[in-house]
Design a protein around this motif. Structure first.
Motif, PDB file in Angstrom:
ATOM      1  N   ILE A  20     -34.935  33.291  -2.039  1.00  0.00           N
ATOM      2  CA  ILE A  20     -34.491  32.002  -2.587  1.00  0.00           C
ATOM      3  C   ILE A  20     -35.534  30.931  -2.308  1.00  0.00           C
ATOM      4  O   ILE A  20     -35.906  30.166  -3.203  1.00  0.00           O
ATOM      5  N   TYR A  21     -36.037  30.869  -1.083  1.00  0.00           N
ATOM      6  CA  TYR A  21     -37.063  29.878  -0.745  1.00  0.00           C
ATOM      7  C   TYR A  21     -38.311  30.064  -1.601  1.00  0.00           C
ATOM      8  O   TYR A  21     -38.895  29.095  -2.090  1.00  0.00           O
ATOM      9  N   LYS A  22     -38.717  31.316  -1.795  1.00  0.00           N
ATOM     10  CA  LYS A  22     -39.920  31.587  -2.587  1.00  0.00           C
ATOM     11  C   LYS A  22     -39.736  31.167  -4.046  1.00  0.00           C
ATOM     12  O   LYS A  22     -40.601  30.507  -4.633  1.00  0.00           O
ATOM     13  N   LYS A  23     -38.597  31.529  -4.642  1.00  0.00           N
ATOM     14  CA  LYS A  23     -38.355  31.180  -6.048  1.00  0.00           C
ATOM     15  C   LYS A  23     -38.179  29.681  -6.236  1.00  0.00           C
ATOM     16  O   LYS A  23     -38.653  29.110  -7.203  1.00  0.00           O
ATOM     17  N   MET A  24     -37.479  29.047  -5.302  1.00  0.00           N
ATOM     18  CA  MET A  24     -37.226  27.619  -5.438  1.00  0.00           C
ATOM     19  C   MET A  24     -38.462  26.791  -5.113  1.00  0.00           C
ATOM     20  O   MET A  24     -38.570  25.649  -5.549  1.00  0.00           O
ATOM     21  N   SER A  25     -39.404  27.359  -4.385  1.00  0.00           N
ATOM     22  CA  SER A  25     -40.633  26.609  -4.091  1.00  0.00           C
ATOM     23  C   SER A  25     -41.406  26.304  -5.371  1.00  0.00           C
ATOM     24  O   SER A  25     -42.104  25.301  -5.455  1.00  0.00           O
ATOM     25  N   ARG A  26     -41.256  27.159  -6.372  1.00  0.00           N
ATOM     26  CA  ARG A  26     -41.941  26.865  -7.638  1.00  0.00           C
ATOM     27  C   ARG A  26     -41.271  25.716  -8.378  1.00  0.00           C
ATOM     28  O   ARG A  26     -41.854  25.100  -9.247  1.00  0.00           O
ATOM     29  N   MET A  27     -40.016  25.398  -8.023  1.00  0.00           N
ATOM     30  CA  MET A  27     -39.319  24.257  -8.618  1.00  0.00           C
ATOM     31  C   MET A  27     -39.690  22.950  -7.922  1.00  0.00           C
ATOM     32  O   MET A  27     -39.596  21.885  -8.517  1.00  0.00           O
ATOM     33  N   GLU A  28     -40.095  23.028  -6.645  1.00  0.00           N
ATOM     34  CA  GLU A  28     -40.397  21.829  -5.869  1.00  0.00           C
ATOM     35  C   GLU A  28     -41.511  21.004  -6.493  1.00  0.00           C
ATOM     36  O   GLU A  28     -41.523  19.785  -6.360  1.00  0.00           O
ATOM     37  N   ARG A  29     -42.429  21.644  -7.163  1.00  0.00           N
ATOM     38  CA  ARG A  29     -43.572  20.911  -7.735  1.00  0.00           C
ATOM     39  C   ARG A  29     -43.148  19.944  -8.838  1.00  0.00           C
ATOM     40  O   ARG A  29     -43.894  19.054  -9.210  1.00  0.00           O
ATOM     41  N   TYR A  30     -41.943  20.121  -9.369  1.00  0.00           N
ATOM     42  CA  TYR A  30     -41.455  19.259 -10.429  1.00  0.00           C
ATOM     43  C   TYR A  30     -40.849  17.952  -9.919  1.00  0.00           C
ATOM     44  O   TYR A  30     -40.516  17.084 -10.708  1.00  0.00           O
ATOM     45  N   PHE A  31     -40.669  17.842  -8.613  1.00  0.00           N
ATOM     46  CA  PHE A  31     -40.028  16.664  -8.042  1.00  0.00           C
ATOM     47  C   PHE A  31     -40.999  15.876  -7.180  1.00  0.00           C
ATOM     48  O   PHE A  31     -41.892  16.447  -6.557  1.00  0.00           O
TER      49      PHE A  31
END
Length: 179
Positions: A20-31
């Motif tokens: 979950i942390y790995k997949k969601m880390s790619r979302m962090e760049r959008y914020f």
């Protein structure tokens, strides 16, 4: 991004958390880094399926995706893909309407444009309601009679507008509107 991982009918393993942390880390760049962003991942298992629901809450925007499948990792991939699709859709709508307040905490330039030929963003139906005071039980009865998944009513005790809705977990919820 602040994470909360919840397991229902399943013990969340270290491998699941890491995925979950790995997949969601790619979302962090959008914020934007300075924003208070909360991510809640809920994992639920039944005998046949693994369901993952991810909700991202910011000060201006809430995103939510849910996916069920036989494999947790496949469900996680598809859930994150849906979240990214929602963000692309928000970006496209913001670009069309020029309203930037909704996307204040999203780095819109990081998102790719989405080709949304199937969705033109237009309202296809409009209804007017005459709200009569009633209690929750009567609202539930009327919602079931209509066959809808939600019902807007005027609460007879508070005098405020409420929304009754059917939840996916076979329960009901009420949204109480403040003045």
């Amino acid at each position: 991004m602040k994470y909360q991982i919840v397991g229902r009918n399943v013990k969340v393993t270290k491998a699941m958390e890491d995925a979950i942390y790995k997949k969601m880390s790619r979302m962090e760049r959008y914020f934007k880094d300075d924003e208070d962003i909360k991510c809640v991942a809920t994992i639920c298992t039944t005998r046949l399926d693994q369901t993952i629901e991810i909700a991202i809450n910011t000060s201006n925007l809430d995103l939510r995706a849910k996916y069920s499948g036989r494999d947790f990792y496949e469900a996680l991939d598809l859930c994150v893909d849906r979240l990214e699709g929602q963000m692309r859709k928000v970006k496209t709508q913001l670009d069309r309407t020029k309203k930037k307040s909704l996307g204040d905490n999203i780095l819109l330039e990081m998102l790719k444009e989405v080709d949304d030929n199937d969705y033109d963003g237009s309202i296809v139906r409009r209804k007017k309601l005459k709200l009569t005071p009633m209690d929750e039980d009567e609202a539930l009865t009327r919602m079931d009679a209509l066959g809808h998944s939600f019902f807007v009513y005027l609460d007879s005790q508070t005098g405020l507008v409420n929304v009754l809705y059917a939840r996916e977990d076979s329960g009901y919820g009420v949204i109480e509107i403040d003045e």
